[in-house]
Design an enzyme around this catalytic site. Sequence first.
Site, PDB file in Angstrom:
ATOM      1  N   HIS A  56      49.588  23.843  30.970  1.00  0.00           N
ATOM      2  CA  HIS A  56      48.874  25.119  31.159  1.00  0.00           C
ATOM      3  C   HIS A  56      47.973  25.330  29.938  1.00  0.00           C
ATOM      4  O   HIS A  56      48.184  26.239  29.131  1.00  0.00           O
ATOM      5  CB  HIS A  56      49.877  26.257  31.288  1.00  0.00           C
ATOM      6  CG  HIS A  56      49.347  27.469  31.984  1.00  0.00           C
ATOM      7  ND1 HIS A  56      48.011  27.638  32.270  1.00  0.00           N
ATOM      8  CD2 HIS A  56      49.972  28.593  32.443  1.00  0.00           C
ATOM      9  CE1 HIS A  56      47.834  28.799  32.877  1.00  0.00           C
ATOM     10  NE2 HIS A  56      49.010  29.388  32.997  1.00  0.00           N
ATOM     11  N   ASP A  72      59.201  32.418  29.067  1.00  0.00           N
ATOM     12  CA  ASP A  72      58.579  32.341  30.392  1.00  0.00           C
ATOM     13  C   ASP A  72      59.686  32.501  31.419  1.00  0.00           C
ATOM     14  O   ASP A  72      60.876  32.420  31.095  1.00  0.00           O
ATOM     15  CB  ASP A  72      57.856  30.994  30.557  1.00  0.00           C
ATOM     16  CG  ASP A  72      56.932  30.954  31.774  1.00  0.00           C
ATOM     17  OD1 ASP A  72      56.707  32.012  32.396  1.00  0.00           O
ATOM     18  OD2 ASP A  72      56.441  29.858  32.105  1.00  0.00           O
ATOM     19  N   ARG A 120      43.858  24.884  40.084  1.00  0.00           N
ATOM     20  CA  ARG A 120      45.224  25.336  39.791  1.00  0.00           C
ATOM     21  C   ARG A 120      46.107  24.748  40.891  1.00  0.00           C
ATOM     22  O   ARG A 120      46.007  25.143  42.059  1.00  0.00           O
ATOM     23  CB  ARG A 120      45.281  26.868  39.788  1.00  0.00           C
ATOM     24  CG  ARG A 120      46.668  27.456  39.507  1.00  0.00           C
ATOM     25  CD  ARG A 120      46.581  28.975  39.526  1.00  0.00           C
ATOM     26  NE  ARG A 120      47.886  29.597  39.544  1.00  0.00           N
ATOM     27  CZ  ARG A 120      48.544  30.047  38.472  1.00  0.00           C
ATOM     28  NH1 ARG A 120      47.984  29.920  37.288  1.00  0.00           N
ATOM     29  NH2 ARG A 120      49.725  30.616  38.596  1.00  0.00           N
ATOM     30  N   ARG A 172      43.039  35.420  27.833  1.00  0.00           N
ATOM     31  CA  ARG A 172      42.742  34.380  28.816  1.00  0.00           C
ATOM     32  C   ARG A 172      41.252  34.416  29.166  1.00  0.00           C
ATOM     33  O   ARG A 172      40.607  33.370  29.295  1.00  0.00           O
ATOM     34  CB  ARG A 172      43.572  34.601  30.089  1.00  0.00           C
ATOM     35  CG  ARG A 172      45.011  34.174  30.015  1.00  0.00           C
ATOM     36  CD  ARG A 172      45.181  32.668  30.061  1.00  0.00           C
ATOM     37  NE  ARG A 172      44.670  32.082  31.292  1.00  0.00           N
ATOM     38  CZ  ARG A 172      45.352  31.999  32.429  1.00  0.00           C
ATOM     39  NH1 ARG A 172      46.579  32.491  32.507  1.00  0.00           N
ATOM     40  NH2 ARG A 172      44.825  31.426  33.484  1.00  0.00           N
ATOM     41  N   CYS A 197      53.546  34.711  29.151  1.00  0.00           N
ATOM     42  CA  CYS A 197      52.336  34.441  29.925  1.00  0.00           C
ATOM     43  C   CYS A 197      52.227  35.293  31.183  1.00  0.00           C
ATOM     44  O   CYS A 197      51.160  35.339  31.798  1.00  0.00           O
ATOM     45  CB  CYS A 197      52.237  32.957  30.264  1.00  0.00           C
ATOM     46  SG  CYS A 197      53.561  32.347  31.322  1.00  0.00           S
ATOM     47  N   GLN A 223      46.168  28.873  29.158  1.00  0.00           N
ATOM     48  CA  GLN A 223      47.085  29.916  28.710  1.00  0.00           C
ATOM     49  C   GLN A 223      47.454  29.726  27.249  1.00  0.00           C
ATOM     50  O   GLN A 223      47.468  30.682  26.465  1.00  0.00           O
ATOM     51  CB  GLN A 223      48.349  29.909  29.567  1.00  0.00           C
ATOM     52  CG  GLN A 223      49.395  30.930  29.127  1.00  0.00           C
ATOM     53  CD  GLN A 223      48.933  32.356  29.281  1.00  0.00           C
ATOM     54  OE1 GLN A 223      48.591  32.789  30.384  1.00  0.00           O
ATOM     55  NE2 GLN A 223      48.893  33.110  28.185  1.00  0.00           N
TER      56      GLN A 223
END
Length: 308
Positions: free
Chosen positions: A130, A222, A103, A291, A263, A133
């Site tokens: 991502h 987001d 990450r 997830r 998310c 996700q």
Amino acid sequence: MNKDLLKLLDLSREDIYKILNTADQMKYSQKHHIPHDYLRGKTLAMIFEKNSTRTRVSFEVGMYQLGGHALFLSGKESQIGRGEPVEDTARVLSRYCDGIMIRTYAQEEVEALARCASIPVINGLTDFAHPCQVLADLMTVRERMARLEGLKLCFIGDGNNMANSLIVGGLKCGMDVSAACPEGYDPDPRVLDFAKTVDDARFTLCRDPREAAADADVVVTDVWASMGQEEEKEKRQKAFGGVYQVDGALMALAHPGAMVLHCLPAHRGEEISAEVFEAHAGEIFEEAENRLHAQKAVMYLLMGEKED
């Protein structure tokens, strides 16, 4: 599937559905206490140059439930954070571990890691993509709506890694996709170029969230300022504020029974109203749980299953 999961652009539609089908099986096994320790004795190295709650916990718990072990490596405390080339890190970890999750900020760092690693590399998040996700998002939509193809997915906000991956994942799964972003905050040009190549795809990029949300089955948003963009917070609030919020008025334009996904973490009163967030909290936190299951599917398919 390829050796790695670096971005959804690398996956075929069949790859995505294989992951989603496997994730459904993982979730069923976990809920019904069916043993599924397919990665017994295997180790996942987890490199974090960006902090996380959900990514770390879901990967670590997922490896435990699959019978393996997850090893946390902080970028600040490891040699990769002290200037060691990522290529050297890849070759060292390939001799110790069975997979790497990273990450970080730059997509190129993940790509370089994968080029030099002999073991699978999983993108836990970059500024460009991502993928884990969005796989969880697609899984959640399919659970609730029983399908993906033909649904309209709408994204409201910054054309960031989430927007990039949602556009790619949605189009590859046969969804109509619309995105509303302020001027100067569009999705990555590589993603917009991809959208033009998809046969029969219906993709719309606009400035008006109301236009994007019209008749949407799924509305996604987001935060306005992602990790690493803190210094832009005031500028972004001016660009997004008062317009790019998922609230009751916007949801009234969507299809009746439309889902809302986020998310997390969510900034209530900014990109989403507190009322809409709480009204759709069941979907949002199911998305967060998924997830775990989606990533277990990815780890199993990359680190466990051997195809002929």
